[in-house]
Motif scaffolding. Structure first.
Motif, PDB file in Angstrom:
ATOM      1  N   ALA A  23       8.887  76.028  47.982  1.00 20.13           N
ATOM      2  CA  ALA A  23       8.915  77.098  46.983  1.00 20.13           C
ATOM      3  C   ALA A  23      10.319  77.621  46.708  1.00 20.13           C
ATOM      4  O   ALA A  23      10.627  78.017  45.584  1.00 20.13           O
ATOM      5  N   ASP A  24      11.187  77.603  47.700  1.00 21.27           N
ATOM      6  CA  ASP A  24      12.530  78.164  47.527  1.00 21.27           C
ATOM      7  C   ASP A  24      13.589  77.119  47.169  1.00 21.27           C
ATOM      8  O   ASP A  24      14.782  77.415  47.138  1.00 21.27           O
ATOM      9  N   ALA A  25      13.182  75.899  46.860  1.00 15.68           N
ATOM     10  CA  ALA A  25      14.130  74.841  46.513  1.00 15.68           C
ATOM     11  C   ALA A  25      14.740  75.096  45.138  1.00 15.68           C
ATOM     12  O   ALA A  25      14.115  75.712  44.277  1.00 15.68           O
ATOM     13  N   THR A  26      15.949  74.581  44.949  1.00  8.63           N
ATOM     14  CA  THR A  26      16.560  74.652  43.630  1.00  8.63           C
ATOM     15  C   THR A  26      15.979  73.541  42.750  1.00  8.63           C
ATOM     16  O   THR A  26      15.492  72.529  43.250  1.00  8.63           O
ATOM     17  N   SER A  27      16.055  73.740  41.457  1.00  5.57           N
ATOM     18  CA  SER A  27      15.534  72.746  40.522  1.00  5.57           C
ATOM     19  C   SER A  27      16.377  71.481  40.548  1.00  5.57           C
ATOM     20  O   SER A  27      17.606  71.555  40.602  1.00  5.57           O
ATOM     21  N   PRO A  28      15.735  70.323  40.489  1.00  3.85           N
ATOM     22  CA  PRO A  28      16.493  69.081  40.376  1.00  3.85           C
ATOM     23  C   PRO A  28      17.247  69.065  39.045  1.00  3.85           C
ATOM     24  O   PRO A  28      16.799  69.653  38.062  1.00  3.85           O
ATOM     25  N   THR A  29      18.376  68.364  39.050  1.00  2.00           N
ATOM     26  CA  THR A  29      19.107  68.205  37.795  1.00  2.00           C
ATOM     27  C   THR A  29      19.434  66.726  37.615  1.00  2.00           C
ATOM     28  O   THR A  29      18.559  65.896  37.801  1.00  2.00           O
ATOM     29  N   VAL A  30      20.668  66.405  37.294  1.00  2.00           N
ATOM     30  CA  VAL A  30      21.009  65.034  36.911  1.00  2.00           C
ATOM     31  C   VAL A  30      21.409  64.154  38.092  1.00  2.00           C
ATOM     32  O   VAL A  30      21.986  64.615  39.062  1.00  2.00           O
ATOM     33  N   PRO A  31      21.069  62.859  37.996  1.00  2.00           N
ATOM     34  CA  PRO A  31      21.533  61.900  38.992  1.00  2.00           C
ATOM     35  C   PRO A  31      23.034  61.676  38.823  1.00  2.00           C
ATOM     36  O   PRO A  31      23.571  62.022  37.788  1.00  2.00           O
ATOM     37  N   PRO A  32      23.731  61.150  39.761  1.00  2.00           N
ATOM     38  CA  PRO A  32      23.191  60.502  40.943  1.00  2.00           C
ATOM     39  C   PRO A  32      23.081  61.410  42.158  1.00  2.00           C
ATOM     40  O   PRO A  32      22.488  61.032  43.146  1.00  2.00           O
ATOM     41  N   ASN A  33      23.638  62.628  42.118  1.00  2.00           N
ATOM     42  CA  ASN A  33      23.662  63.412  43.345  1.00  2.00           C
ATOM     43  C   ASN A  33      22.953  64.755  43.269  1.00  2.00           C
ATOM     44  O   ASN A  33      22.875  65.449  44.270  1.00  2.00           O
ATOM     45  N   LEU A  34      22.401  65.136  42.143  1.00  2.00           N
ATOM     46  CA  LEU A  34      21.739  66.434  42.034  1.00  2.00           C
ATOM     47  C   LEU A  34      20.242  66.310  41.756  1.00  2.00           C
ATOM     48  O   LEU A  34      19.572  67.300  41.517  1.00  2.00           O
ATOM     49  N   ASP A  35      19.730  65.086  41.796  1.00  2.00           N
ATOM     50  CA  ASP A  35      18.319  64.878  41.459  1.00  2.00           C
ATOM     51  C   ASP A  35      17.397  64.880  42.679  1.00  2.00           C
ATOM     52  O   ASP A  35      16.188  64.730  42.533  1.00  2.00           O
ATOM     53  N   LEU A  36      17.945  65.066  43.862  1.00  2.00           N
ATOM     54  CA  LEU A  36      17.143  65.208  45.088  1.00  2.00           C
ATOM     55  C   LEU A  36      17.656  66.396  45.898  1.00  2.00           C
ATOM     56  O   LEU A  36      18.257  66.233  46.959  1.00  2.00           O
ATOM     57  N   PRO A  37      17.429  67.624  45.400  1.00  2.00           N
ATOM     58  CA  PRO A  37      17.933  68.792  46.128  1.00  2.00           C
ATOM     59  C   PRO A  37      17.197  68.975  47.454  1.00  2.00           C
ATOM     60  O   PRO A  37      16.121  68.409  47.667  1.00  2.00           O
ATOM     61  N   ASP A  38      17.793  69.761  48.333  1.00  2.00           N
ATOM     62  CA  ASP A  38      17.110  70.112  49.575  1.00  2.00           C
ATOM     63  C   ASP A  38      15.764  70.738  49.239  1.00  2.00           C
ATOM     64  O   ASP A  38      15.658  71.506  48.281  1.00  2.00           O
ATOM     65  N   GLY A  39      14.762  70.404  50.009  1.00  2.00           N
ATOM     66  CA  GLY A  39      13.446  70.976  49.792  1.00  2.00           C
ATOM     67  C   GLY A  39      12.486  70.082  49.023  1.00  2.00           C
ATOM     68  O   GLY A  39      11.326  70.456  48.820  1.00  2.00           O
ATOM     69  N   VAL A  40      12.932  68.895  48.599  1.00  2.00           N
ATOM     70  CA  VAL A  40      12.003  67.972  47.942  1.00  2.00           C
ATOM     71  C   VAL A  40      11.036  67.451  48.992  1.00  2.00           C
ATOM     72  O   VAL A  40      11.440  66.957  50.036  1.00  2.00           O
ATOM     73  N   ARG A  41       9.751  67.577  48.738  1.00  2.00           N
ATOM     74  CA  ARG A  41       8.728  67.055  49.639  1.00  2.00           C
ATOM     75  C   ARG A  41       8.255  65.678  49.174  1.00  2.00           C
ATOM     76  O   ARG A  41       7.960  64.820  49.974  1.00  2.00           O
ATOM     77  N   TRP A  42       8.169  65.516  47.849  1.00  2.00           N
ATOM     78  CA  TRP A  42       7.679  64.262  47.300  1.00  2.00           C
ATOM     79  C   TRP A  42       8.182  64.123  45.873  1.00  2.00           C
ATOM     80  O   TRP A  42       8.269  65.110  45.128  1.00  2.00           O
ATOM     81  N   ARG A  43       8.532  62.903  45.511  1.00  2.00           N
ATOM     82  CA  ARG A  43       8.946  62.620  44.141  1.00  2.00           C
ATOM     83  C   ARG A  43       8.461  61.233  43.764  1.00  2.00           C
ATOM     84  O   ARG A  43       8.607  60.277  44.533  1.00  2.00           O
ATOM     85  N   VAL A  44       7.889  61.116  42.567  1.00  2.00           N
ATOM     86  CA  VAL A  44       7.521  59.819  42.005  1.00  2.00           C
ATOM     87  C   VAL A  44       8.153  59.693  40.628  1.00  2.00           C
ATOM     88  O   VAL A  44       8.305  60.680  39.906  1.00  2.00           O
ATOM     89  N   ASP A  45       8.540  58.455  40.303  1.00  2.00           N
ATOM     90  CA  ASP A  45       9.216  58.163  39.042  1.00  2.00           C
ATOM     91  C   ASP A  45       8.514  57.023  38.318  1.00  2.00           C
ATOM     92  O   ASP A  45       7.978  56.121  38.955  1.00  2.00           O
ATOM     93  N   VAL A  46       8.603  57.062  37.001  1.00  2.00           N
ATOM     94  CA  VAL A  46       8.277  55.894  36.188  1.00  2.00           C
ATOM     95  C   VAL A  46       9.552  55.057  36.156  1.00  2.00           C
ATOM     96  O   VAL A  46      10.637  55.607  35.946  1.00  2.00           O
ATOM     97  N   PRO A  47       9.475  53.746  36.366  1.00  2.00           N
ATOM     98  CA  PRO A  47      10.689  52.921  36.329  1.00  2.00           C
ATOM     99  C   PRO A  47      11.454  53.093  35.016  1.00  2.00           C
ATOM    100  O   PRO A  47      10.845  53.145  33.937  1.00  2.00           O
ATOM    101  N   TRP A  48      12.756  53.192  35.101  1.00  2.00           N
ATOM    102  CA  TRP A  48      13.597  53.414  33.923  1.00  2.00           C
ATOM    103  C   TRP A  48      13.597  52.214  32.973  1.00  2.00           C
ATOM    104  O   TRP A  48      13.904  52.351  31.801  1.00  2.00           O
ATOM    105  N   ASP A  49      13.214  51.059  33.481  1.00  2.00           N
ATOM    106  CA  ASP A  49      13.321  49.848  32.666  1.00  2.00           C
ATOM    107  C   ASP A  49      11.993  49.401  32.059  1.00  2.00           C
ATOM    108  O   ASP A  49      11.732  48.219  31.924  1.00  2.00           O
ATOM    109  N   GLY A  50      11.143  50.358  31.687  1.00  2.00           N
ATOM    110  CA  GLY A  50       9.977  49.937  30.946  1.00  2.00           C
ATOM    111  C   GLY A  50       8.650  50.544  31.318  1.00  2.00           C
ATOM    112  O   GLY A  50       7.654  50.221  30.694  1.00  2.00           O
ATOM    113  N   GLY A  51       8.596  51.391  32.294  1.00  2.00           N
ATOM    114  CA  GLY A  51       7.313  51.989  32.644  1.00  2.00           C
ATOM    115  C   GLY A  51       6.845  52.984  31.594  1.00  2.00           C
ATOM    116  O   GLY A  51       7.631  53.504  30.811  1.00  2.00           O
TER     117      GLY A  51
END
Length: 106
Positions: A23-51
């Motif tokens: 609940a107290d995590a900061t919002s994710p922002t842009v890759p490559p280093n700000l898209d997994l902030p402290d406090g992420v419990r789970w993340r799923v992505d659609v593949p960038w190349d066609g999903g």
């Protein structure tokens, strides 16, 4: 939020990135280093190349749906959620385009 069966629900349309955070995590922002902030419990992505983006109600916590992959944690299932505890759901249409940002109680 996430219902008692683990089904993730949001508003705002189709998504390419789904995060569940402390609940107290900061919002994710842009890759490559700000898209997994402290406090992420789970993340799923659609593949960038066609999903294809995914709709609300088609994702269960800890189970990447067909067409998505688990980005975090990399090598294990996510830590379970605790009933009565507050969490942060962050869902984006694409990088830097949030469609849902909310706190919810599991």
């Amino acid at each position: 939020g996430i219902d008692v069966n683990g089904r993730i629900q949001w508003t705002g349309g189709l998504a390419r990135y789904v995060y569940v955070l402390d609940a107290d995590a900061t919002s994710p922002t842009v890759p490559p280093n700000l898209d997994l902030p402290d406090g992420v419990r789970w993340r799923v992505d659609v593949p960038w190349d066609g999903g294809e983006p995914i709709a609300s109600g088609e994702v269960d916590y800890g189970v990447p749906p067909t067409g998505m992959f688990q980005r975090y944690p990399v090598d294990r299932p996510p830590v379970g959620l605790v009933p009565g505890q507050e969490y942060y759901l962050y869902v984006t249409r694409d990088v830097g385009v949030p469609i849902t940002r909310c706190l919810f109680t599991y």
